[in-house]
Design a protein around this motif. Structure first.
Motif, PDB file in Angstrom:
ATOM      1  N   GLN A 816      -4.016  -3.441   3.501  1.00 57.39           N
ATOM      2  CA  GLN A 816      -4.528  -4.681   2.910  1.00 57.39           C
ATOM      3  C   GLN A 816      -4.029  -5.928   3.616  1.00 57.39           C
ATOM      4  OE1 GLN A 816      -4.918  -3.293  -1.774  1.00 57.39           O
ATOM      5  NE2 GLN A 816      -3.037  -4.265  -1.094  1.00 57.39           N
ATOM      6  N   THR A 819      -7.091  -7.266   5.290  1.00 57.37           N
ATOM      7  CA  THR A 819      -8.376  -7.205   4.586  1.00 57.37           C
ATOM      8  C   THR A 819      -8.417  -8.093   3.343  1.00 57.37           C
ATOM      9  OG1 THR A 819      -7.628  -5.277   3.304  1.00 57.37           O
ATOM     10  CG2 THR A 819      -8.784  -4.861   5.396  1.00 57.37           C
ATOM     11  N   ARG A 820      -7.337  -8.695   2.971  1.00 55.85           N
ATOM     12  CA  ARG A 820      -7.334  -9.529   1.777  1.00 55.85           C
ATOM     13  C   ARG A 820      -6.592 -10.825   2.059  1.00 55.85           C
ATOM     14  NH1 ARG A 820      -3.614  -6.309  -2.482  1.00 55.85           N
ATOM     15  NH2 ARG A 820      -4.833  -7.603  -3.901  1.00 55.85           N
ATOM     16  N   ASP A 824      -8.586 -16.748  -2.295  1.00 59.36           N
ATOM     17  CA  ASP A 824      -9.903 -16.534  -1.729  1.00 59.36           C
ATOM     18  C   ASP A 824     -10.564 -17.868  -1.372  1.00 59.36           C
ATOM     19  OD1 ASP A 824     -10.862 -17.672  -4.088  1.00 59.36           O
ATOM     20  OD2 ASP A 824     -11.329 -15.747  -5.016  1.00 59.36           O
ATOM     21  N   PRO A 830      -6.415 -13.652  -6.317  1.00 58.17           N
ATOM     22  CA  PRO A 830      -6.918 -12.344  -6.759  1.00 58.17           C
ATOM     23  C   PRO A 830      -6.215 -11.905  -8.042  1.00 58.17           C
ATOM     24  CG  PRO A 830      -6.525 -12.325  -4.399  1.00 58.17           C
ATOM     25  CD  PRO A 830      -5.989 -13.625  -4.907  1.00 58.17           C
TER      26      PRO A 830
END
Length: 1184
Positions: A816, A819-820, A824, A830
């Motif tokens: 992650q 990918t995160r 956001d 999140p």
């Protein structure tokens, strides 16, 4: 039974008889008006019979009743020993069970009882109003005062306490080594918001020291840069510093302060201009030019924080450290702080310092709640003197000075017993109780004392000695009961005001009135009975051990023949008042009082109204007094001034003038104009109660509060979010709530250079910062999938957070990392990372957390970042528990008027309601919402309480007077009084708050004291409306006026209060109420009764000789005050008998005579009557 002829239903008064008037002959017994009045009269007769029995019983056992009464009241008064005086503002002003109370309770459950810190403030203003304080000289004086205040030390419990020990320190970092953490905490600066922070001198307020060999410790407070450079010159090259100091010059103060100042943390501690400067002026470009006030604020720990801070510390282990001791330390330091700060500048300085602390406010409330023994004793001594003087008479046998003294002392005991009973019931005392209630209750209670004493002296002649007290209660008990019950109902209705302090005051006032009622009806008659025994034994008044020098005088009234003797100009009143009999006729069930035809010719009365007004007692007294006045061989004569009294004034001057037609019209016009002005004045009444109204004027505290209200009207508030919803999935709603709240007009916007002051913004910005550091370290290769040790601290923190999954089985997922994102693209965190990131932020960014003032509950767990951990345990981040409490802080500005507060509160509530629709539970918190939310519904509560009270007053008056017509007029007058009092408040500039509302509501009950006596006297009198109104005034003017004067004397002591608030809101308002009551009760109500009054309950029937000449008709109608110019000199009205008939069922125990038109007369009865010197005999069934 044949109907009563119209001409006999109401005998025309003098001046209204037609020239050819001849009374019609009748054979039936005279009767009163039949119909709906029968039941009311019977009920009142029954009630008065009970009062008569009560009075007779008290008189028979007066000593026992007095002893037991004093014993009971004294026992209740001992309850004052357990009285509790409440001074907590929240407990006094926040409605129990209200929305605000529930919110406050929720805050206390989550955060504890206290705020995070307490504020001590210094405000500097120029002595010459309007001068600019943005000068080096003014700032130098401010520094001098602030330094003096910061050096305050107090010695308690064998320890020395200074600012560095007790101040609030924000953002102390968490360090694993406890010793180093304590050392850093001691060196960590205190939070001080001051304009001096814009300059180097601001550091002088902080502690800390450095050591150089051979000289004292170097501190910010004694550091001289040039001297230090001289001393360090031989050891190091400091030319750069010398050049910097040489270039230094006096700063442009306005330019430096423009935009505010920063604390020791430039990023998080930005003090806005509004916190530091007051009375600012700017140029067209918005640059600061001048200001009229400076403010510095020192933050201290709360008592709980101070206790926790030193609990277990070596400095306090030997003194039994407790939270009470911590509170004592803080209070002592704050008092010393205020004292030294106010004395910091010399008296001839151009500036002046105002200091204030939370302890100062507590001290004001304690002083406000203390009972002034001198004023209480002075008020009661003044009342004792007035009661004694007004009841003293030249005739020792009629004097009642001792009764007045005993009555006032009895009322004082009743007030003490009522307050003691309240203490036993657990009703907390407050400033209104201690400052006002003793005097208000004294004035109200003495009113009934005067009424009973006045009625006791006016008992009908010939009343048996053993029935005098019963006669007094029979005649006045209804009035006393009516006024006392209405007062109690009024104060109970005032308890509807949802403010605890005023609710307690109203309940205490109701209980005290009840105790006064019991004392007046049960114990005071015993005092009257004992005084009657003194008078019967011919003892001196007050000095009852000595005999009276005046002997009893008995006047023998012998029959005289009229013959052909000439009667002087006027009217000779021929009455038969020698013997009276009462019996109940079996046939018609009448209660009939018959006066036998033994006539006595009386010279004309000295005043024209006396010949028109008839009462058995009054007529007999006049007869005796006039007969004695005609005797030239009288033994002793009183002075003319001694014969004057208020009853004589009412009969001969006041009533004749008031009841003339043009006077009535003038009274109605004037009172209508007053009502119109009051309606206009009611539009001027503003809501509010400023703290400056409570603090005594001329004090240093009042000067500070005035300056703060003028220059620094800022309020710290918070928007609290509760539990019951998921913060992680409601971030957008939280941001919207903050935006909606920030858009309120009163919210102070943050400067453009500062981040928003909410924890969610700080939290998100911190995540964005460590995400940026991670991206840089990842791009440069310092952080890889398997290692973060070469990266930055922020990058390592982001690494640990990015790999969290929130799954207990597989807590880490290294895939992650790329990918995160921690935040956001929509600016949201999140949800799966929200609570773990919260734990990391709280532990890693203490300054940001302190600046946000989030006050999380439950607090997130502690987690210390270890960059070099090799076990992998430090990779696991515990998630915080779901939040149940968090807050967004705001500053409110520009709140000067109550309307501004109400507008802000309504806007804040609307924002919270809108957020509630989105699932976010929130409420506003802060002093404006605690103390000003009451104004949202105060007027509605006031109108509701007044309307309910007027309805209750109508029901009580209608029940006890048994006359809805009269009750309606009383309620009308009371409503007019309330409206006029409200309007006069507007003209006087008295604002509407809970305290005036209580007085306005209570004014309805107090106003009954001035109206019901007149109405009852009107109902029980006979004749036309004018004559009945005049008779009512004759009998009630004296006791009502004495009661009003006694109330004013009780209130007079309030005028000497040190608190302007007591003078304006209690003394002035209650004095205006008393004067309005006098005017309406003795002027407006008699006029209304003379025009719209109900018919008489008892109608007097006359048997007149047809040979008597009829007087001429009145010109223009109405009463004729004076002698008719065409009245024949030989005219005489002859009354040979008077009959008062009641038609209720026979009362229990009534003696039923055989039906006959006249009773049988016997010489024996006449002889017995003459021998006993009784002029009338009591009927077995009492009637009015």
């Amino acid at each position: 039974m044949p109907p009563i002829p119209a001409s006999m239903a109401r005998p025309p008064p003098l001046g209204e008889l037609p020239p050819s008037y001849t009374p019609p002959a009748r054979s039936a017994a005279p009767q009163i008006l039949a119909g709906s009045l029968q039941a009311p009269l019977w009920l009142r007769a029954y009630f008065q019979g009970l009062l008569f029995s009560l009075g007779c019983g008290i008189q028979r056992h007066c000593g026992k009743v007095l002893f037991l009464g004093l014993l009971a009241f004294g026992a209740l008064a001992l309850g004052l020993r357990v009285a509790i005086i409440e001074t907590d503002l929240e407990q006094l002003w926040v409605e129990a069970g209200s929305r605000v109370s529930q919110e406050l309770q929720y805050t206390k459950e989550k955060l504890g009882e206290e705020a995070a810190y307490t504020s001590q403030m210094l405000i500097q203003t120029p002595r010459q109003e309007g001068e600019n304080v943005l000068t080096p000289e003014a700032l130098g004086l401010h520094l001098q005062a602030a330094l003096t205040a910061s050096k305050v030390q107090v010695s308690l419990y064998g320890k020395s306490w200074d600012l560095n020990k007790i101040c609030y320190k924000s953002g102390v970092p968490l360090i694993e080594n406890g010793m180093i953490e304590r050392m850093i905490e001691k060196l960590f600066p205190c939070v001080i918001l001051t304009p001096l922070d814009c300059f180097w001198e601001g550091a002088k307020l902080q502690g800390g020291s450095a050591y150089l060999p051979g000289r004292p410790d170097i501190q910010w407070t004694n550091l001289d840069p040039e001297q230090l450079l001289e001393e360090l010159g031989p050891f190091a090259s400091l030319e750069g510093f010398r050049e910097l100091l040489d270039k230094a010059q006096a700063p442009n103060v306005a330019q430096e302060l423009n935009g505010g100042c920063h604390g020791f943390s430039h990023k998080f501690m930005h003090w806005q201009e509004e916190l530091l400067l007051g009375g600012m002026a700017r140029d067209p470009q918005g640059q600061l030019l001048r200001a009229e006030a400076l403010q510095s604020t020192f933050l201290l720990m709360s008592p709980r924080q101070l206790y926790e801070h030193f609990r277990g510390d070596y400095q306090t282990h030997d003194i039994g450290w407790s939270e009470e001791q911590a509170s004592t330390v803080l209070q002592a330091w704050q008092r010393r702080f205020v004292q030294l700060a106010q004395e910091a500048l010399p008296g001839n300085a151009s500036q002046q310092i105002h200091a204030f602390s939370s302890t100062t406010l507590d001290d004001i409330l304690h002083a406000f709640s203390e009972v002034s023994a001198a004023r209480v004793v002075g008020g009661y001594l003044l009342m004792l003197a007035y009661a004694c003087v007004t009841m003293l008479r030249w005739d020792c046998a009629q004097s009642q000075g001792a009764v007045g003294l005993a009555g006032v002392l009895l009322v004082a005991l009743a007030v003490a017993s009522g307050l003691g009973l309240c203490a036993l019931l657990g009703i907390a005392f407050n400033a209104a109780t201690t400052q006002v209630l003793p005097f208000l209750a004294l004035g109200i209670g003495v009113d009934d004392i005067f009424l009973l004493a006045h009625a006791f002296t006016e008992a009908p002649p010939g009343t048996p000695l053993q029935e005098r007290t019963g006669e007094c209660l029979q005649h006045t008990g209804t009035s006393v009961a009516l006024t006392s019950i209405n007062n109690m109902v009024a104060f109970f209705m005032a308890a509807l005001v949802p403010i605890p302090a005023l609710r307690a005051f109203s309940l205490q006032a109701a209980v005290v009135v009840g105790c006064n009622f019991a004392a007046v009806m049960l114990v005071f008659p015993a005092v009257l009975s004992l005084d009657l025994h003194r008078r019967h034994c011919q003892r001196l008044d007050v000095l009852c051990c000595f005999s009276s020098p005046c002997s009893a005088r008995v006047i023998q009234i012998l029959p005289q023949e009229l013959g052909d003797r000439t009667v002087p100009v006027g009217i000779a009143h021929l009455t038969a008042t020698v013997q009276a009999f009462a019996h109940c006729e079996a046939s018609s069930q009448h209660v009939v009082t018959i006066l036998p035809p033994q006539a006595q010719l009386v010279p004309p009365p000295s005043d024209p109204l006396a010949s028109e007004l008839f009462s058995p007692g009054g007529s007999t007294r006049d007869l005796l007094g006039q007969e004695e006045g005609t005797r030239q061989k009288a033994a002793c004569k009183s002075l003319p001034c001694a014969r004057w009294n208020l009853a004589h004034f009412a009969r001969s001057q006041f009533a004749p003038l008031l009841l003339q037609s043009h006077t009535k019209a003038m009274v109605l016009v004037l009172f209508g104009a007053l009502l119109g002005l009051s309606l206009y004045g009611s539009t001027l009444v503003q809501d509010g109660l400023a703290l400056t109204d409570v603090v005594p004027r001329g004090t240093k505290e009042h000067a500070f509060l005035s300056a703060q209200l003028r220059y620094f009207s800022l309020y710290e508030v918070a928007l609290v979010t509760q539990g019951g919803f998921d913060y992680a999935h409601s971030q957008r709603a939280l941001f919207d709530l903050h935006q909606r709240f920030s858009s309120l007009k009163a919210v102070l916007p943050p400067p453009a250079t500062q981040a928003p002051r909410t924890w969610l913004h700080y939290y998100r910005n911190w995540l964005q910062g460590i995400q940026a550091a991670f991206d840089q370290d990842w791009a440069s290769g310092r952080i890889t999938r398997h290692s973060y040790r070469n990266g930055s601290e922020d990058g390592a923190l982001a690494y640990k957070l990015l790999i969290q999954t929130g799954d207990a089985q597989e807590p880490l997922d290294f895939s992650q990392l790329t990918t995160r994102k921690l935040v956001d693209k929509d600016g949201l965190i999140p949800p799966e990372l929200f609570y773990m990131g919260l734990t990391m932020w709280v532990s890693s960014d203490p300054l940001g957390l302190a600046a946000s003032q989030a006050n999380f509950y439950p607090p997130p767990p502690e987690w210390l970042h270890d960059k070099y951990d090799t076990t992998g345990e430090n990779l696991r981040i515990p998630a915080a528990q779901p939040l149940e409490f968090a807050q967004f802080p705001f500053l409110l500005r520009g709140l000067q008027k109550t309307a501004d507060f109400v507008e802000t509160i309504e806007g804040a509530r609307a924002a919270c309601a809108e957020a509630g629709q989105a699932g976010v539970r929130a409420y506003p918190s802060g002093s404006p919402f605690l103390f000003w939310e009451q104004y949202l519904g105060l007027r509605r509560c006031f109108l509701l309480a007044v309307c309910i009270l007027l309805v209750c007053t109508f029901l009580v008056c209608a029940l006890l007077l048994l006359n809805p017509w009269a009750a309606s007029l009383i309620v009308l007058v009371l409503a007019v009084m309330t409206v006029e009092l409200f309007g006069i408040m507007g003209f006087l500039g008295i604002k509407l708050s809970a305290i005036p509302v209580v007085i306005l509501v209570a004014s309805v009950g107090i106003g009954v004291e001035f109206t019901v006596h007149v109405a009852l006297g009107f109902l029980t009198s006979q004749g036309s409306r004018n004559l009945r109104a005049a008779r009512a005034l004759e009998h009630t003017l004296a006791p009502v006026t004495d009661g009003a004067v006694s109330t004013l004397l009780g209130l007079l002591m309030l005028a000497g209060s040190n608190f302007d608030f007591i003078v304006r809101y209690f003394f002035v308002v209650l004095t205006v109420l008393t004067l309005l009551g006098l005017l309406h009760g003795l002027v407006l109500l008699p006029v209304l009764l003379s025009i719209l009054g109900p018919p008489p309950e008892v109608i007097q029937m006359y048997k007149e000789s047809p040979e008597v000449l009829s007087p001429p008709a009145a010109q223009g109608g109405g009463l004729r005050w004076g002698v008719a110019p065409t009245l024949p000199q030989s005219f005489a009205r002859v009354t040979t008998s008077m009959t008062v008939a009641l038609r209720p069922p026979p009362l229990p125990g009534a003696y039923i005579h055989p039906a006959s038109e006249e009773p049988t007369w016997s010489p024996a009865a006449t002889s017995a009557a003459s021998g006993s010197s009784n002029l009338s005999s009591r009927a077995p069934c009492p009637a009015t």
